[in-house]
Design a protein around this motif. Sequence first.
Motif, PDB file in Angstrom:
ATOM      1  N   ALA A   1      50.390  21.566 -54.536  1.00  0.00           N
ATOM      2  CA  ALA A   1      50.529  22.957 -54.121  1.00  0.00           C
ATOM      3  C   ALA A   1      50.475  23.902 -55.316  1.00  0.00           C
ATOM      4  CB  ALA A   1      51.852  23.142 -53.374  1.00  0.00           C
ATOM      5  N   ASN A   2      49.630  24.941 -55.213  1.00  0.00           N
ATOM      6  CA  ASN A   2      49.506  25.977 -56.227  1.00  0.00           C
ATOM      7  C   ASN A   2      49.094  25.443 -57.595  1.00  0.00           C
ATOM      8  OD1 ASN A   2      50.333  28.004 -54.406  1.00  0.00           O
ATOM      9  ND2 ASN A   2      52.464  27.412 -54.724  1.00  0.00           N
ATOM     10  N   ARG A   3      48.281  24.387 -57.616  1.00  0.00           N
ATOM     11  CA  ARG A   3      47.841  23.840 -58.888  1.00  0.00           C
ATOM     12  C   ARG A   3      46.328  23.609 -58.889  1.00  0.00           C
ATOM     13  NH1 ARG A   3      52.700  19.651 -60.661  1.00  0.00           N
ATOM     14  NH2 ARG A   3      54.388  21.091 -60.195  1.00  0.00           N
ATOM     15  N   PRO A   4      45.556  24.683 -58.878  1.00  0.00           N
ATOM     16  CA  PRO A   4      44.107  24.494 -58.920  1.00  0.00           C
ATOM     17  C   PRO A   4      43.652  23.798 -60.197  1.00  0.00           C
ATOM     18  CG  PRO A   4      44.654  26.730 -58.262  1.00  0.00           C
ATOM     19  CD  PRO A   4      45.913  26.102 -58.734  1.00  0.00           C
ATOM     20  N   LEU A   5      44.330  24.060 -61.331  1.00  0.00           N
ATOM     21  CA  LEU A   5      43.957  23.419 -62.588  1.00  0.00           C
ATOM     22  C   LEU A   5      45.198  22.917 -63.294  1.00  0.00           C
ATOM     23  CD1 LEU A   5      41.737  22.758 -64.695  1.00  0.00           C
ATOM     24  CD2 LEU A   5      42.249  24.962 -65.755  1.00  0.00           C
ATOM     25  N   THR A   6      45.192  21.640 -63.655  1.00  0.00           N
ATOM     26  CA  THR A   6      46.286  21.047 -64.407  1.00  0.00           C
ATOM     27  C   THR A   6      45.725  20.480 -65.699  1.00  0.00           C
ATOM     28  OG1 THR A   6      47.514  20.453 -62.407  1.00  0.00           O
ATOM     29  CG2 THR A   6      48.100  19.294 -64.413  1.00  0.00           C
ATOM     30  N   VAL A   7      46.319  20.841 -66.830  1.00  0.00           N
ATOM     31  CA  VAL A   7      45.924  20.273 -68.111  1.00  0.00           C
ATOM     32  C   VAL A   7      47.154  19.625 -68.728  1.00  0.00           C
ATOM     33  CG1 VAL A   7      44.122  22.020 -68.415  1.00  0.00           C
ATOM     34  CG2 VAL A   7      46.352  22.376 -69.481  1.00  0.00           C
TER      35      VAL A   7
ATOM     36  N   THR B   1      41.133  29.121 -60.220  1.00  0.00           N
ATOM     37  CA  THR B   1      40.185  29.047 -61.330  1.00  0.00           C
ATOM     38  C   THR B   1      38.834  28.541 -60.881  1.00  0.00           C
ATOM     39  OG1 THR B   1      40.996  26.841 -61.854  1.00  0.00           O
ATOM     40  CG2 THR B   1      41.945  28.692 -63.073  1.00  0.00           C
ATOM     41  N   GLY B   2      38.741  27.983 -59.687  1.00  0.00           N
ATOM     42  CA  GLY B   2      37.463  27.480 -59.194  1.00  0.00           C
ATOM     43  C   GLY B   2      36.643  28.595 -58.558  1.00  0.00           C
TER      44      GLY B   2
ATOM     45  N   ASN C   1      32.482  18.902 -59.924  1.00  0.00           N
ATOM     46  CA  ASN C   1      31.439  19.613 -59.195  1.00  0.00           C
ATOM     47  C   ASN C   1      31.306  21.006 -59.807  1.00  0.00           C
ATOM     48  OD1 ASN C   1      29.489  19.894 -57.085  1.00  0.00           O
ATOM     49  ND2 ASN C   1      30.943  21.174 -55.970  1.00  0.00           N
ATOM     50  N   GLY C   2      30.556  21.094 -60.919  1.00  0.00           N
ATOM     51  CA  GLY C   2      30.455  22.378 -61.596  1.00  0.00           C
ATOM     52  C   GLY C   2      29.589  22.302 -62.822  1.00  0.00           C
TER      53      GLY C   2
ATOM     54  N   ARG D   1      32.573  26.572 -65.049  1.00  0.00           N
ATOM     55  CA  ARG D   1      32.863  27.018 -63.685  1.00  0.00           C
ATOM     56  C   ARG D   1      32.733  25.824 -62.751  1.00  0.00           C
ATOM     57  NH1 ARG D   1      27.870  30.681 -61.158  1.00  0.00           N
ATOM     58  NH2 ARG D   1      26.225  29.135 -61.407  1.00  0.00           N
ATOM     59  N   TRP D   2      33.468  25.874 -61.657  1.00  0.00           N
ATOM     60  CA  TRP D   2      33.380  24.803 -60.681  1.00  0.00           C
ATOM     61  C   TRP D   2      33.779  25.326 -59.307  1.00  0.00           C
ATOM     62  CZ3 TRP D   2      37.345  25.270 -64.092  1.00  0.00           C
ATOM     63  CH2 TRP D   2      38.648  25.239 -63.596  1.00  0.00           C
ATOM     64  N   GLN D   3      33.391  24.571 -58.306  1.00  0.00           N
ATOM     65  CA  GLN D   3      33.716  24.924 -56.934  1.00  0.00           C
ATOM     66  C   GLN D   3      34.969  24.185 -56.513  1.00  0.00           C
ATOM     67  OE1 GLN D   3      32.044  27.236 -54.933  1.00  0.00           O
ATOM     68  NE2 GLN D   3      33.863  26.973 -53.678  1.00  0.00           N
ATOM     69  N   THR D   4      36.009  24.922 -56.200  1.00  0.00           N
ATOM     70  CA  THR D   4      37.214  24.294 -55.675  1.00  0.00           C
ATOM     71  C   THR D   4      36.920  23.753 -54.280  1.00  0.00           C
ATOM     72  OG1 THR D   4      38.649  25.771 -56.919  1.00  0.00           O
ATOM     73  CG2 THR D   4      39.607  24.666 -55.014  1.00  0.00           C
ATOM     74  N   VAL D   5      37.180  22.487 -54.096  1.00  0.00           N
ATOM     75  CA  VAL D   5      36.891  21.843 -52.818  1.00  0.00           C
ATOM     76  C   VAL D   5      37.967  22.209 -51.807  1.00  0.00           C
ATOM     77  CG1 VAL D   5      36.536  19.636 -51.649  1.00  0.00           C
ATOM     78  CG2 VAL D   5      35.736  19.954 -54.005  1.00  0.00           C
ATOM     79  N   PRO D   6      37.604  22.712 -50.630  1.00  0.00           N
ATOM     80  CA  PRO D   6      38.616  23.066 -49.629  1.00  0.00           C
ATOM     81  C   PRO D   6      39.416  21.849 -49.181  1.00  0.00           C
ATOM     82  CG  PRO D   6      36.471  23.999 -49.073  1.00  0.00           C
ATOM     83  CD  PRO D   6      36.244  23.017 -50.178  1.00  0.00           C
TER      84      PRO D   6
END
Length: 265
Positions: A142-148, A164-165, A219-220, A105-110
């Motif tokens: 844009a619209n990419r909280p997580l990229t693998v 996902t954050g 950060n998680g 888990r992690w905190q998505t940074v604003p």
Amino acid sequence: MSFLIIRYALGWTPSELGSALALWLDAADAGTITLNGSNVSQWNDKSGNSRHISQASPALQPSYQAPGLNGYPIVDFERARGTWLQTNSFPTTSIPAIGIVSVVRWQTVPGIIYQDIQTIVDNNHTSTPSQGFTWQDRPDLANRPLTVGHLPNDINGAIDITTTGNNTWKIIASRFVSGGNDFLYINGGAERSAINGGVFNLNNVLRIGGSVNFGRSFNGEIAEKIITTVDLSTADRQKLEGYLAHKWGLVANLPSNHPYKTVAP
């Protein structure tokens, strides 16, 4: 009379992946953690390959939180301190694919700014020369909280279009295929795939909690992480998801049609 209770001693575990298992980090196994006070100086690999990840600098060591999740400890990476752990012995040759499954888990940074990128896993990826693979939180896109993805197309890799954050525990899985594509799964469901076609040019350096070349500190928290050097079959991916869900108390995260929704593998 006294009794010794061992949780999850029976049933399927990642060890049954055999030679496909490249790295296995399990924060619930206190015997794999070397502490410097409350910080983690080394997290031992349970795969049998001795690819232990470590950090010599106390200022950069993540902390050990017990209990963290479902009564088990977890490893906490702090962006403010730039904490990370690393192995310099990741395999690089004759690898057809990389599979990664993790409870994280992690905190998505604003904010939508470049400096807010967080890297969770990094195989020394860089475009010059083109090499490696990565998991990154990308609020700058844009619209990419997580990229693998793996190079050369990691920026446009398999992307998560949900959030996902936000400090929520998830079971995240990915597949990177050399000469093929990238795939992302969240909580047992297929999220997205991306056309890539890039042939692996891997590096021995694997970092957890940040990027080797760009900083981008995580950060998680991580509870468990399994990495394979073969393409995960659907059956093996689902076994890993089921094993992790039942162990870490995240069964509610799995979809109703998951084969291990009610019974652990």
